[in-house]
Design an enzyme around this catalytic site. Structure first.
Site, PDB file in Angstrom:
ATOM      1  N   GLN A 125       1.957  -5.948  -3.274  1.00 24.85           N
ATOM      2  CA  GLN A 125       2.395  -6.062  -1.879  1.00 24.85           C
ATOM      3  C   GLN A 125       3.685  -5.249  -1.680  1.00 24.85           C
ATOM      4  OE1 GLN A 125       1.442  -9.413  -3.469  1.00 24.85           O
ATOM      5  NE2 GLN A 125      -0.490  -8.447  -2.972  1.00 24.85           N
TER       6      GLN A 125
ATOM      7  N   GLY B  25      -4.491  -4.212  -3.887  1.00 18.61           N
ATOM      8  CA  GLY B  25      -5.499  -3.174  -4.125  1.00 18.61           C
ATOM      9  C   GLY B  25      -4.734  -1.925  -4.511  1.00 18.61           C
ATOM     10  N   HIS B  26      -4.695  -1.629  -5.802  1.00 14.15           N
ATOM     11  CA  HIS B  26      -3.899  -0.507  -6.298  1.00 14.15           C
ATOM     12  C   HIS B  26      -4.829   0.622  -6.724  1.00 14.15           C
ATOM     13  CE1 HIS B  26      -0.320  -3.399  -7.278  1.00 14.15           C
ATOM     14  NE2 HIS B  26      -0.638  -3.355  -5.997  1.00 14.15           N
TER      15      HIS B  26
ATOM     16  N   ASP C  14       0.801  -1.227   0.000  1.00 12.95           N
ATOM     17  CA  ASP C  14       0.000   0.000   0.000  1.00 12.95           C
ATOM     18  C   ASP C  14       0.834   1.278   0.000  1.00 12.95           C
ATOM     19  OD1 ASP C  14      -2.209  -1.665   0.130  1.00 12.95           O
ATOM     20  OD2 ASP C  14      -2.245  -1.648   2.322  1.00 12.95           O
TER      21      ASP C  14
ATOM     22  N   LYS D 159       1.718   2.284  -5.043  1.00  9.32           N
ATOM     23  CA  LYS D 159       2.264   1.768  -6.309  1.00  9.32           C
ATOM     24  C   LYS D 159       1.324   2.040  -7.493  1.00  9.32           C
ATOM     25  CE  LYS D 159       2.360  -2.289  -4.360  1.00  9.32           C
ATOM     26  NZ  LYS D 159       2.033  -1.940  -2.972  1.00  9.32           N
TER      27      LYS D 159
HETATM   28  P1  GDP Z   1      -0.837   0.434  -3.509  1.00  8.63           P
HETATM   29  O1  GDP Z   1      -1.431  -0.853  -3.068  1.00  8.63           O
HETATM   30  O2  GDP Z   1       0.636   0.496  -3.273  1.00  8.63           O
HETATM   31  O3  GDP Z   1      -1.192   0.814  -4.911  1.00  8.63           O
HETATM   32  O4  GDP Z   1      -1.467   1.541  -2.559  1.00  8.63           O
HETATM   33  P2  GDP Z   1      -3.033   1.674  -2.150  1.00  8.63           P
HETATM   34  O5  GDP Z   1      -3.788   2.130  -3.323  1.00  8.63           O
HETATM   35  O6  GDP Z   1      -3.487   0.447  -1.459  1.00  8.63           O
HETATM   36  O7  GDP Z   1      -2.947   2.766  -1.020  1.00  8.63           O
HETATM   37  C1  GDP Z   1      -2.398   4.025  -1.254  1.00  8.63           C
HETATM   38  C2  GDP Z   1      -3.468   5.096  -0.893  1.00  8.63           C
HETATM   39  O8  GDP Z   1      -2.850   6.351  -0.790  1.00  8.63           O
HETATM   40  C3  GDP Z   1      -4.534   5.240  -1.959  1.00  8.63           C
HETATM   41  O9  GDP Z   1      -5.728   5.617  -1.333  1.00  8.63           O
HETATM   42  C4  GDP Z   1      -3.996   6.402  -2.827  1.00  8.63           C
HETATM   43  O10 GDP Z   1      -5.044   7.112  -3.480  1.00  8.63           O
HETATM   44  C5  GDP Z   1      -3.354   7.245  -1.782  1.00  8.63           C
HETATM   45  N1  GDP Z   1      -2.162   8.009  -2.225  1.00  8.63           N
HETATM   46  C6  GDP Z   1      -1.204   7.645  -3.110  1.00  8.63           C
HETATM   47  N2  GDP Z   1      -0.237   8.584  -3.148  1.00  8.63           N
HETATM   48  C7  GDP Z   1      -0.588   9.547  -2.268  1.00  8.63           C
HETATM   49  C8  GDP Z   1       0.018  10.765  -1.834  1.00  8.63           C
HETATM   50  O11 GDP Z   1       1.097  11.149  -2.258  1.00  8.63           O
HETATM   51  N3  GDP Z   1      -0.654  11.487  -0.885  1.00  8.63           N
HETATM   52  C9  GDP Z   1      -1.852  11.090  -0.370  1.00  8.63           C
HETATM   53  N4  GDP Z   1      -2.428  11.852   0.555  1.00  8.63           N
HETATM   54  N5  GDP Z   1      -2.450   9.947  -0.757  1.00  8.63           N
HETATM   55  C10 GDP Z   1      -1.808   9.197  -1.686  1.00  8.63           C
HETATM   56  P1  IMO Z   2      -0.929  -4.106  -2.281  1.00  2.00           P
HETATM   57  O1  IMO Z   2      -0.492  -4.621  -3.632  1.00  2.00           O
HETATM   58  C1  IMO Z   2      -0.987  -4.575   2.022  1.00  2.00           C
HETATM   59  C2  IMO Z   2      -1.073  -8.656   3.578  1.00  2.00           C
HETATM   60  C3  IMO Z   2      -2.337  -9.125   4.272  1.00  2.00           C
HETATM   61  C4  IMO Z   2      -1.772 -10.153   5.223  1.00  2.00           C
HETATM   62  C5  IMO Z   2      -0.633 -10.771   4.421  1.00  2.00           C
HETATM   63  C6  IMO Z   2      -1.013 -12.069   3.714  1.00  2.00           C
HETATM   64  O2  IMO Z   2      -2.221  -3.381  -2.320  1.00  2.00           O
HETATM   65  O3  IMO Z   2       0.174  -3.341  -1.648  1.00  2.00           O
HETATM   66  P2  IMO Z   2      -2.570 -12.742   1.677  1.00  2.00           P
HETATM   67  O4  IMO Z   2      -3.949 -12.326   1.318  1.00  2.00           O
HETATM   68  O5  IMO Z   2      -1.531 -12.394   0.675  1.00  2.00           O
HETATM   69  O6  IMO Z   2      -2.481 -14.175   2.101  1.00  2.00           O
HETATM   70  O7  IMO Z   2      -2.221 -11.894   3.013  1.00  2.00           O
HETATM   71  O8  IMO Z   2      -0.259  -9.814   3.457  1.00  2.00           O
HETATM   72  N1  IMO Z   2      -1.290  -8.131   2.225  1.00  2.00           N
HETATM   73  C7  IMO Z   2      -1.217  -6.838   1.897  1.00  2.00           C
HETATM   74  N2  IMO Z   2      -1.021  -5.752   2.671  1.00  2.00           N
HETATM   75  N3  IMO Z   2      -1.093  -4.436   0.694  1.00  2.00           N
HETATM   76  C8  IMO Z   2      -1.260  -5.512  -0.096  1.00  2.00           C
HETATM   77  O9  IMO Z   2      -1.233  -5.433  -1.445  1.00  2.00           O
HETATM   78  C9  IMO Z   2      -1.368  -6.782   0.505  1.00  2.00           C
HETATM   79  N4  IMO Z   2      -1.572  -8.040   0.035  1.00  2.00           N
HETATM   80  C10 IMO Z   2      -1.505  -8.852   1.091  1.00  2.00           C
HETATM   81  O10 IMO Z   2      -2.977  -8.065   4.929  1.00  2.00           O
HETATM   82  O11 IMO Z   2      -1.203  -9.507   6.330  1.00  2.00           O
HETATM   83 MG    MG Z   3      -2.938  -1.557  -1.795  1.00  2.00          MG
END
Ligand code: GDP
Ligand code: IMO
Ligand code: MG
Length: 422
Positions: free
Chosen positions: A222, A39-40, A12, A15
Site C-alpha cells: 500500500q 498487487g506488486h 501502486d 514498489k
Molecule cells: P506496486 O503495488 O507499488 O508494486 O505497483 P503496481 O504494480 O500495482 O503498479 C505499478 C504499475 O506500473 C505496474 O503495472 C508496473 O509494471 C508499472 N511500472 C512500474 N514502474 C514503471 C515506470 O517507471 N514506467 C511505467 N510506464 N510503468 C511502470
Molecule cells: P499495493 O501494495 C492501492 C486500497 C483499496 C481501498 C483501501 C482499503 O499494490 O500498493 P483494503 O482491501 O486494504 O481493505 O482496502 O485501500 N488499497 C490499495 N490501493 N494499492 C494497494 O496495494 C492497495 N491495497 C489496498 O483500494 O481503497
Molecule cells: Mg499495486
C-alpha cells in the site's frame, strides 16, 4: 542492517518493480504488513507477474523471502502464487519463510469484508479490495485471530470452528446470504500446503540474519496515505504502511533501520474511495490513466489519476523518515506539454501546507504550480545525462520542496528501465 522500500502515496507506486531491482543487493526481502490487497508487478524477462503475498525478491535465487508477523496471510492466495512462481523454477521450500505469528485470513473474513462494504452507502464505501484485510486485522487487535503457528497445533480445527461461529453471527446481522463452502474447501486444502512450507519464529529468524551481517530489505505494501494512523482515515487500509510498521511487523529494533527509500510516481493515483485533492476528472486525468495503464493490479479497477501532491509527499517524507526518493513512471509524463504540481492546499478557503486531520469534512483545493513538460521520449534513457533538462528541473523542485532527493528515476516498467541520479 535493514533498509526499506515503501510507497509514499496511495499505493501502486511501483514498489514491486523497485524491490525486484534492488533485491540482488540484499540477502533477505521481508514483507512487514498488508496482505493480498497488495498487487506488486514485476517482470521476469518479458513475463509480467503480479505478487500479492510473496515478497518481490522471490525471483532472485540467492535472496531469502520472509512473510513477517505484521502481514495477514490468505493461504489460498499464497498457494496459488507459490504455484505460479514454482512454474518459473523458483523453489519456495528453499527461499520462502513465514512467521508463525502471521495472522491468517479466513474465508469468513473475506465474507465479512464483502458484507461490511456492501452495507455502506455510496459515499462511505472504502473501496476495499474485499480480500478480508479489515476483518482479519480486527480479529488480530480484538485478540481473536488465528495465526500461522496455530496450524501446527492439534486444537486448530476447534479454534477455527469457534471463530467461524462468531463470524457467522456477524454475517447473519449483515444478512449475508452467499454460500462460502467452496471458499472453505479451498482454504483447508491451502492450509495443508502452507504447513509444508518453512514456518519460522520470524523475529529470531530476522535478528539472527542481522547479527550475521546479512542485509535485509523491508518491502512495504500500500502507501503512506493509506496508513491506518496517518492516512486519509477512514479511507485507508488496516495496517501501518509507514516505516513504523517495520519494527512491529518484523520484530526488528528501530536502530537497525538505515535507509528508508520512498517510492513516488511522477504524478499521483488512488484506487478506491476517499479524498484525493489533485484528482483530475477531465481529459488530462484520462490521458494519465491511458498512458500510465492505470488499472488496479489486484482488482482491475481504473485508478483515479491526478498531478503529484507535494503537500502529501512532504508529509509522507516526515512520517517515514525518508532518506531517498525513488520516482517511478516518469516516462508516463513524456507526452505532456505542461505539468502541474500541488504545492499547497486551500482548506476551506485558507492556504495551508499541512495534511488536515479530516480531509472529507473540509473543502480541499490544490494550489498548483505549472512546469513546462519535457515532451520527448525518455523510455530508452540508460543514464542520468540522457534525461531531458526539463525533467531535471521538475525533479529538483520536488527534491527541494520535499526535503529528500530523488536518487533513482524509473522510466518504464522493465527491470532495466531505471536511471540512477548523478
Ligand atoms: P506496486 O503495488 O507499488 O508494486 O505497483 P503496481 O504494480 O500495482 O503498479 C505499478 C504499475 O506500473 C505496474 O503495472 C508496473 O509494471 C508499472 N511500472 C512500474 N514502474 C514503471 C515506470 O517507471 N514506467 C511505467 N510506464 N510503468 C511502470
Ligand atoms: P499495493 O501494495 C492501492 C486500497 C483499496 C481501498 C483501501 C482499503 O499494490 O500498493 P483494503 O482491501 O486494504 O481493505 O482496502 O485501500 N488499497 C490499495 N490501493 N494499492 C494497494 O496495494 C492497495 N491495497 C489496498 O483500494 O481503497
Ligand atoms: Mg499495486
Amino acid at each position: 542492517m535493514v533498509d526499506a522500500i515503501l510507497g509514499l502515496q496511495w499505493g501502486d507506486e511501483g514498489k514491486g518493480k523497485i524491490v525486484d531491482y534492488f533485491a540482488p543487493r540484499y540477502d533477505v526481502i521481508a514483507r512487514f504488513q498488508g496482505g493480498p490487497n497488495a498487487g506488486h508487478t514485476l517482470y521476469v524477462g518479458d513475463k509480467k507477474i503480479v505478487l500479492h503475498q510473496i515478497p518481490s525478491g522471490v525471483f532472485h535465487e540467492k535472496t531469502i523471502n520472509l512473510v513477517g508477523n505484521g502481514v495477514v496471510l490468505d493461504p489460498v492466495t499464497l498457494k496459488r502464487e507459490c504455484d505460479i512462481v514454482a512454474s518459473f523454477g523458483v523453489d519456495v521450500k528453499k527461499n520462502l519463510f513465514i512467521s508463525q505469528r502471521t495472522h491468517l485470513i479466513l474465508p469468513t473474513h473475506r465474507a465479512l469484508d464483502k458484507a461490511s462494504e456492501s452495507s455502506k452507502g455510496t459515499n462511505d464505501k472504502i473501496g476495499s479490495t474485499l480480500k478480508g484485510i479489515g476483518p482479519a486485522y480486527m480479529d488480530k487487535t480484538g485478540r481473536n485471530g488465528l495465526r500461522v503457528g496455530d496450524l501446527l497445533d492439534k486444537s486448530f480445527t476447534t479454534q477455527y470452528i469457534k471463530l467461524r461461529l462468531k463470524h457467522q453471527r456477524l454475517l447473519d446481522n449483515f444478512n449475508f446470504q452467499e454460500d462460502i463452502t467452496v471458499w472453505e474447501e479451498e482454504f483447508f486444502e491451502a492450509i495443508e500446503f502452507l504447513k509444508e512450507l518453512n514456518i519460522v519464529n520470524g523475529e529470531y529468524f530476522i535478528n539472527d540474519k542481522i547479527s550475521q551481517g546479512k542485509k535485509v530489505l523491508a518491502e512495504g505494501a500500500q502507501g503512506s496515505m493509506l496508513d491506518i494512523d496517518f492516512g486519509t482515515f477512514p479511507f485507508v487500509t488496516s495496517s501501518n504502511t509507514t516505516s513504523a510498521g517495520i519494527c512491529s511487523g518484523l520484530g526488528v529494533a528501530p536502530q537497525q533501520i538505515r535507509d528508508v527509500m520512498g517510492v513516488t510516481k511522477a504524478y499521483c493515483t488512488r484506487v478506491g474511495g476517499g479524498p484525493f485533492p489533485t484528482e483530475l476528472n477531465d481529459a488530462t486525468g484520462e490521458e494519465l490513466r491511458k498512458l500510465g495503464n492505470e488499472f488496479g493490479a489486484t482488482t482491475g479497477r481504473p485508478r483515479r489519476c491526478g498531478w503529484i501532491d507535494l503537500v502529501a509527499l512532504k508529509y509522507a517524507r516526515m512520517i517515514n523518515g525518508v532518506t531517498k526518493l525513488i520516482m517511478t513512471k516518469a516516462d508516463v509524463l513524456d507526452n505532456f506539454k505542461e505539468l502541474q504540481v500541488c504545492s499547497a492546499y486551500k482548506v476551506d478557503g485558507k492556504e495551508s501546507l499541512e495534511v488536515p486531520f479530516q480531509m472529507t469534512r473540509h473543502k480541499i483545493e490544490p494550489l498548483l504550480q505549472r512546469f513546462e513538460g519535457w515532451n520527448c521520449p525518455t523510455v530508452a534513457a540508460k543514464s542520468f545525462k540522457e534525461l531531458p533538462e526539463k525533467m531535471k528541473t521538475y525533479v529538483s523542485f520536488i527534491n527541494q520542496y520535499v526535503g529528500a532527493n530523488v536518487s533513482y528515476i524509473s522510466n518504464g516498467p522493465g527491470r532495466d528501465q531505471i536511471v540512477e541520479v548523478e
